[in-house]
Design a protein around this motif. Sequence first.
Motif, PDB file in Angstrom:
ATOM      1  N   ASP A  10     -41.417  24.058  15.969  1.00 26.31           N
ATOM      2  CA  ASP A  10     -40.563  23.081  16.641  1.00 26.31           C
ATOM      3  C   ASP A  10     -40.321  21.843  15.777  1.00 26.31           C
ATOM      4  O   ASP A  10     -39.956  20.787  16.291  1.00 26.31           O
ATOM      5  CB  ASP A  10     -41.185  22.665  17.971  1.00 26.31           C
TER       6      ASP A  10
ATOM      7  N   HIS B 197     -35.155  21.892   9.723  1.00 29.72           N
ATOM      8  CA  HIS B 197     -34.924  23.338   9.825  1.00 29.72           C
ATOM      9  C   HIS B 197     -35.619  24.124   8.721  1.00 29.72           C
ATOM     10  O   HIS B 197     -35.973  25.283   8.904  1.00 29.72           O
ATOM     11  CB  HIS B 197     -33.422  23.648   9.856  1.00 29.72           C
TER      12      HIS B 197
ATOM     13  N   ARG C 214     -37.633  30.700  18.916  1.00 26.49           N
ATOM     14  CA  ARG C 214     -36.781  30.324  17.778  1.00 26.49           C
ATOM     15  C   ARG C 214     -35.490  31.121  17.720  1.00 26.49           C
ATOM     16  O   ARG C 214     -34.595  30.795  16.950  1.00 26.49           O
ATOM     17  CB  ARG C 214     -37.531  30.478  16.453  1.00 26.49           C
TER      18      ARG C 214
ATOM     19  N   MET D  23     -33.312  30.912  19.710  1.00 26.78           N
ATOM     20  CA  MET D  23     -32.307  30.001  20.251  1.00 26.78           C
ATOM     21  C   MET D  23     -32.195  28.731  19.405  1.00 26.78           C
ATOM     22  O   MET D  23     -31.681  27.716  19.854  1.00 26.78           O
ATOM     23  CB  MET D  23     -32.652  29.662  21.700  1.00 26.78           C
ATOM     24  N   ASP D  24     -32.662  28.792  18.162  1.00 25.53           N
ATOM     25  CA  ASP D  24     -32.619  27.635  17.264  1.00 25.53           C
ATOM     26  C   ASP D  24     -31.178  27.241  16.982  1.00 25.53           C
ATOM     27  O   ASP D  24     -30.271  28.080  17.011  1.00 25.53           O
ATOM     28  CB  ASP D  24     -33.331  27.979  15.951  1.00 25.53           C
ATOM     29  N   LYS D  25     -30.971  25.965  16.689  1.00 26.73           N
ATOM     30  CA  LYS D  25     -29.615  25.497  16.416  1.00 26.73           C
ATOM     31  C   LYS D  25     -29.106  25.914  15.042  1.00 26.73           C
ATOM     32  O   LYS D  25     -27.911  25.930  14.794  1.00 26.73           O
ATOM     33  CB  LYS D  25     -29.538  23.979  16.574  1.00 26.73           C
ATOM     34  N   LYS D  26     -30.015  26.274  14.138  1.00 25.88           N
ATOM     35  CA  LYS D  26     -29.613  26.715  12.795  1.00 25.88           C
ATOM     36  C   LYS D  26     -29.566  28.239  12.748  1.00 25.88           C
ATOM     37  O   LYS D  26     -30.532  28.921  13.078  1.00 25.88           O
ATOM     38  CB  LYS D  26     -30.601  26.209  11.737  1.00 25.88           C
ATOM     39  N   PRO D  27     -28.432  28.812  12.327  1.00 32.79           N
ATOM     40  CA  PRO D  27     -28.292  30.272  12.332  1.00 32.79           C
ATOM     41  C   PRO D  27     -29.314  30.988  11.452  1.00 32.79           C
ATOM     42  O   PRO D  27     -29.779  32.074  11.806  1.00 32.79           O
ATOM     43  CB  PRO D  27     -26.876  30.519  11.826  1.00 32.79           C
TER      44      PRO D  27
ATOM     45  N   ARG E  11     -32.528  31.310  13.423  1.00 33.02           N
ATOM     46  CA  ARG E  11     -32.353  32.336  14.460  1.00 33.02           C
ATOM     47  C   ARG E  11     -32.426  33.734  13.869  1.00 33.02           C
ATOM     48  O   ARG E  11     -33.104  34.624  14.392  1.00 33.02           O
ATOM     49  CB  ARG E  11     -30.999  32.169  15.160  1.00 33.02           C
TER      50      ARG E  11
END
Length: 108
Positions: A47, A51, A81, A83-87, A90
């Motif tokens: 968390d 990133h 992870r 659902m992480d904002k960085k592809p 994910r």
Amino acid sequence: DSWLRRFVDSSAQVRAHMVKVGLKVATTCGDQILAQQLRTKATERLDDPDHRVRRAAVHAVTDALHQDLTNDEMCMALGARIMDKKPEVRTDALTGLAAIFAKHHEEY
């Protein structure tokens, strides 16, 4: 104690390195209390605000779970992870979870 504080260092590079090294030490050290502390600190880095640290943590946790799937907390944190904002984080999390599933459930 001072070594464990490196997990929350101001440098993202130090935090990322601690995740990698910390989980390797956790699997080889004979001290169960230290091993649990290291696993907890490494899992918390999933968390991390940076990133790159999250991505390093995904890789390190995936490697640790390949060897020992008994840590539900690590597995659940890794799953979050996806659902992480960085592809890239994910993708790495999904790939890691798929590889863990394939290894531990070979019949599929």
